[in-house]
Design a protein around this motif. Structure first.
Motif, PDB file in Angstrom:
ATOM      1  N   ALA A 169       0.826  -1.211   0.000  1.00  0.00           N
ATOM      2  CA  ALA A 169       0.000   0.000   0.000  1.00  0.00           C
ATOM      3  C   ALA A 169       0.858   1.258   0.000  1.00  0.00           C
ATOM      4  N   VAL A 170       1.932   1.255   0.780  1.00  0.00           N
ATOM      5  CA  VAL A 170       2.836   2.407   0.811  1.00  0.00           C
ATOM      6  C   VAL A 170       3.501   2.597  -0.546  1.00  0.00           C
ATOM      7  N   GLN A 171       3.936   1.514  -1.162  1.00  0.00           N
ATOM      8  CA  GLN A 171       4.590   1.605  -2.469  1.00  0.00           C
ATOM      9  C   GLN A 171       3.616   2.058  -3.548  1.00  0.00           C
ATOM     10  N   GLU A 172       2.370   1.577  -3.492  1.00  0.00           N
ATOM     11  CA  GLU A 172       1.360   2.017  -4.458  1.00  0.00           C
ATOM     12  C   GLU A 172       1.123   3.515  -4.340  1.00  0.00           C
ATOM     13  N   ALA A 173       1.079   4.021  -3.107  1.00  0.00           N
ATOM     14  CA  ALA A 173       0.890   5.460  -2.912  1.00  0.00           C
ATOM     15  C   ALA A 173       2.081   6.241  -3.467  1.00  0.00           C
ATOM     16  N   ALA A 174       3.273   5.699  -3.340  1.00  0.00           N
ATOM     17  CA  ALA A 174       4.456   6.371  -3.880  1.00  0.00           C
ATOM     18  C   ALA A 174       4.499   6.295  -5.402  1.00  0.00           C
ATOM     19  N   ASN A 175       3.858   5.291  -5.988  1.00  0.00           N
ATOM     20  CA  ASN A 175       3.874   5.123  -7.439  1.00  0.00           C
ATOM     21  C   ASN A 175       2.888   6.028  -8.160  1.00  0.00           C
ATOM     22  N   VAL A 176       1.863   6.526  -7.479  1.00  0.00           N
ATOM     23  CA  VAL A 176       0.836   7.337  -8.133  1.00  0.00           C
ATOM     24  C   VAL A 176       1.425   8.577  -8.801  1.00  0.00           C
TER      25      VAL A 176
END
Length: 111
Positions: free
Chosen positions: A38-45
């Protein structure tokens, strides 16, 4: 005899439950991995948005001349042949652009 069998089966069941919930690769590890995802997905946006903008710009540069002309005007200070370049004293422009534009202006000799 039955008593020992039941105790043994309960001990095996408890051991399996421990591995399921608290052991390596169990529920706790799954929760940690899901949190990291979830943290990585937020950073990928923001990166995905930036990539989409860059892809659109590349496509525009490949297909349209308007983007190329805009880039040449803003980055390199280019002027079309049917246009005139006016230099206004006191207005700051980048020295790099002044050098580029200086070659475009030809001074006619005074009489």
């Amino acid at each position: 005899m039955r008593k020992w069998l039941v105790i043994t089966l309960l001990a095996v069941l408890a051991l399996l439950q421990y591995e399921l919930w608290l052991g390596n690769g169990g529920w706790r590890d799954l929760q940690n991995v899901e949190q990291r995802v979830a943290v990585q997905e937020a950073a990928n946006v923001p990166m995905r948005e930036r990539n989409a903008r860059l892809a659109a710009e590349v496509m525009d540069l490949k297909t349209g001349l308007d983007a190329i002309e805009e880039r040449a005007r803003s980055d390199m200070g280019m002027v079309r042949t049917d246009e005139q370049f006016f230099w206004v004293p006191g207005v700051a422009i980048e020295t790099e652009l002044m050098g580029i534009n200086a070659g475009l202006i030809t001074q006619e000799p005074r009489q």
